[in-house]
Design a protein around this motif. Sequence first.
Motif, PDB file in Angstrom:
ATOM      1  N   GLN A 153       0.835  -1.204   0.000  1.00 46.92           N
ATOM      2  CA  GLN A 153       0.000   0.000   0.000  1.00 46.92           C
ATOM      3  C   GLN A 153       0.870   1.254   0.000  1.00 46.92           C
ATOM      4  O   GLN A 153       0.593   2.219  -0.722  1.00 46.92           O
ATOM      5  N   ALA A 154       1.910   1.234   0.811  1.00 55.66           N
ATOM      6  CA  ALA A 154       2.811   2.384   0.885  1.00 55.66           C
ATOM      7  C   ALA A 154       3.484   2.636  -0.459  1.00 55.66           C
ATOM      8  O   ALA A 154       3.612   3.788  -0.898  1.00 55.66           O
ATOM      9  N   ILE A 155       3.891   1.572  -1.123  1.00 52.79           N
ATOM     10  CA  ILE A 155       4.529   1.707  -2.437  1.00 52.79           C
ATOM     11  C   ILE A 155       3.554   2.309  -3.444  1.00 52.79           C
ATOM     12  O   ILE A 155       3.904   3.196  -4.229  1.00 52.79           O
ATOM     13  N   ALA A 156       2.296   1.842  -3.410  1.00 53.85           N
ATOM     14  CA  ALA A 156       1.289   2.342  -4.349  1.00 53.85           C
ATOM     15  C   ALA A 156       1.029   3.832  -4.145  1.00 53.85           C
ATOM     16  O   ALA A 156       0.818   4.575  -5.111  1.00 53.85           O
ATOM     17  N   LEU A 157       1.054   4.282  -2.879  1.00 48.74           N
ATOM     18  CA  LEU A 157       0.784   5.690  -2.588  1.00 48.74           C
ATOM     19  C   LEU A 157       1.964   6.586  -2.944  1.00 48.74           C
ATOM     20  O   LEU A 157       1.780   7.717  -3.401  1.00 48.74           O
ATOM     21  N   THR A 158       3.158   6.096  -2.716  1.00 43.31           N
ATOM     22  CA  THR A 158       4.335   6.960  -2.868  1.00 43.31           C
ATOM     23  C   THR A 158       5.026   6.839  -4.224  1.00 43.31           C
ATOM     24  O   THR A 158       5.859   7.685  -4.555  1.00 43.31           O
ATOM     25  N   ALA A 159       4.684   5.826  -5.004  1.00 40.92           N
ATOM     26  CA  ALA A 159       5.369   5.628  -6.290  1.00 40.92           C
ATOM     27  C   ALA A 159       5.306   6.862  -7.192  1.00 40.92           C
ATOM     28  O   ALA A 159       6.337   7.277  -7.747  1.00 40.92           O
ATOM     29  N   PRO A 160       4.127   7.495  -7.367  1.00 42.34           N
ATOM     30  CA  PRO A 160       4.083   8.673  -8.257  1.00 42.34           C
ATOM     31  C   PRO A 160       4.933   9.834  -7.753  1.00 42.34           C
ATOM     32  O   PRO A 160       5.605  10.501  -8.542  1.00 42.34           O
ATOM     33  N   ILE A 161       4.918  10.075  -6.440  1.00 42.05           N
ATOM     34  CA  ILE A 161       5.629  11.258  -5.943  1.00 42.05           C
ATOM     35  C   ILE A 161       7.140  11.040  -5.907  1.00 42.05           C
ATOM     36  O   ILE A 161       7.904  12.011  -5.898  1.00 42.05           O
ATOM     37  N   LYS A 162       7.571   9.791  -5.902  1.00 40.78           N
ATOM     38  CA  LYS A 162       9.014   9.537  -5.950  1.00 40.78           C
ATOM     39  C   LYS A 162       9.594   9.884  -7.315  1.00 40.78           C
ATOM     40  O   LYS A 162      10.810  10.009  -7.464  1.00 40.78           O
ATOM     41  N   LYS A 163       8.723  10.061  -8.302  1.00 45.76           N
ATOM     42  CA  LYS A 163       9.166  10.459  -9.640  1.00 45.76           C
ATOM     43  C   LYS A 163       9.201  11.977  -9.805  1.00 45.76           C
ATOM     44  O   LYS A 163       9.626  12.482 -10.840  1.00 45.76           O
ATOM     45  N   ILE A 164       8.740  12.686  -8.783  1.00 44.26           N
ATOM     46  CA  ILE A 164       8.688  14.148  -8.860  1.00 44.26           C
ATOM     47  C   ILE A 164      10.066  14.739  -8.574  1.00 44.26           C
ATOM     48  O   ILE A 164      10.728  14.361  -7.605  1.00 44.26           O
ATOM     49  N   SER A 165      10.482  15.660  -9.413  1.00 43.81           N
ATOM     50  CA  SER A 165      11.740  16.383  -9.187  1.00 43.81           C
ATOM     51  C   SER A 165      11.441  17.590  -8.304  1.00 43.81           C
ATOM     52  O   SER A 165      10.921  18.608  -8.777  1.00 43.81           O
ATOM     53  N   ARG A 166      11.739  17.463  -7.042  1.00 48.47           N
ATOM     54  CA  ARG A 166      11.417  18.534  -6.101  1.00 48.47           C
ATOM     55  C   ARG A 166      12.302  19.750  -6.341  1.00 48.47           C
ATOM     56  O   ARG A 166      13.486  19.623  -6.619  1.00 48.47           O
ATOM     57  N   LYS A 167      11.690  20.925  -6.213  1.00 49.24           N
ATOM     58  CA  LYS A 167      12.405  22.176  -6.445  1.00 49.24           C
ATOM     59  C   LYS A 167      12.612  22.904  -5.119  1.00 49.24           C
ATOM     60  O   LYS A 167      11.724  22.921  -4.267  1.00 49.24           O
ATOM     61  N   ALA A 168      13.780  23.500  -4.984  1.00 45.53           N
ATOM     62  CA  ALA A 168      14.029  24.332  -3.807  1.00 45.53           C
ATOM     63  C   ALA A 168      13.087  25.528  -3.856  1.00 45.53           C
ATOM     64  O   ALA A 168      12.880  26.133  -4.907  1.00 45.53           O
TER      65      ALA A 168
END
Length: 202
Positions: free
Chosen positions: A168-183
């Motif tokens: 469940q945790a993987i399913a929830l976080t998979a999309p956001i782990k692909k996000i390039s976070r900006k300062a």
Amino acid sequence: MPERRSYTTKGRLTEDLGKIEQYRNILEKDVFQNDEPHWRRISKNTITLFQVLIDQDLHDLVLVLEHYPRYTEWVCEHFRYAYSYSENRADIDAASKLLFLGEPYFSKQFVRNVVRKLPQVDEWSLEEIKHFATQLKGNEDSWHPVIINHYCDTIIAYTEEKKLHPLQAIALTAPIKKISRKATYDYDADDRDAVLDIPYMN
């Protein structure tokens, strides 16, 4: 779960123009005094109008600021006193636009109070959070980095706090782990603004 406005661009423009007309009577009569202190810079009627708009989902607030940009600094400053919201959560698109408009006038309390008004992840089901995580990824280049980073942190914290099944945790976080976070702007603080929920004046 935040809902996207479903009307067409033409319909939206017509509706927005109608809304501006209903606010124009107050705004056109206002005598904006830029050199005066906050509470004396605009009329009481205009203060009341902006308090109402801040209390709503921020869509109309942004609409007004786009047509009357002279009030942007005042509104950003007024979020310092916007400590008591109703149950109205912000429309995320509108909150993002407000942050972009307000960047020249950022203060920690302004940004914090906008973030506080955003829809809360813990009010959604797991399926809604999963859908939103995908939506977040799709908006990483359009929503303000403050919002993107906030929800990335919040969703990760949610999965850890709820001790979800690893799948469940993987399913929830998979999309956001692909996000390039900006300062972006750091609105964390240990000062009195960080926990204060009543207005104060220097």
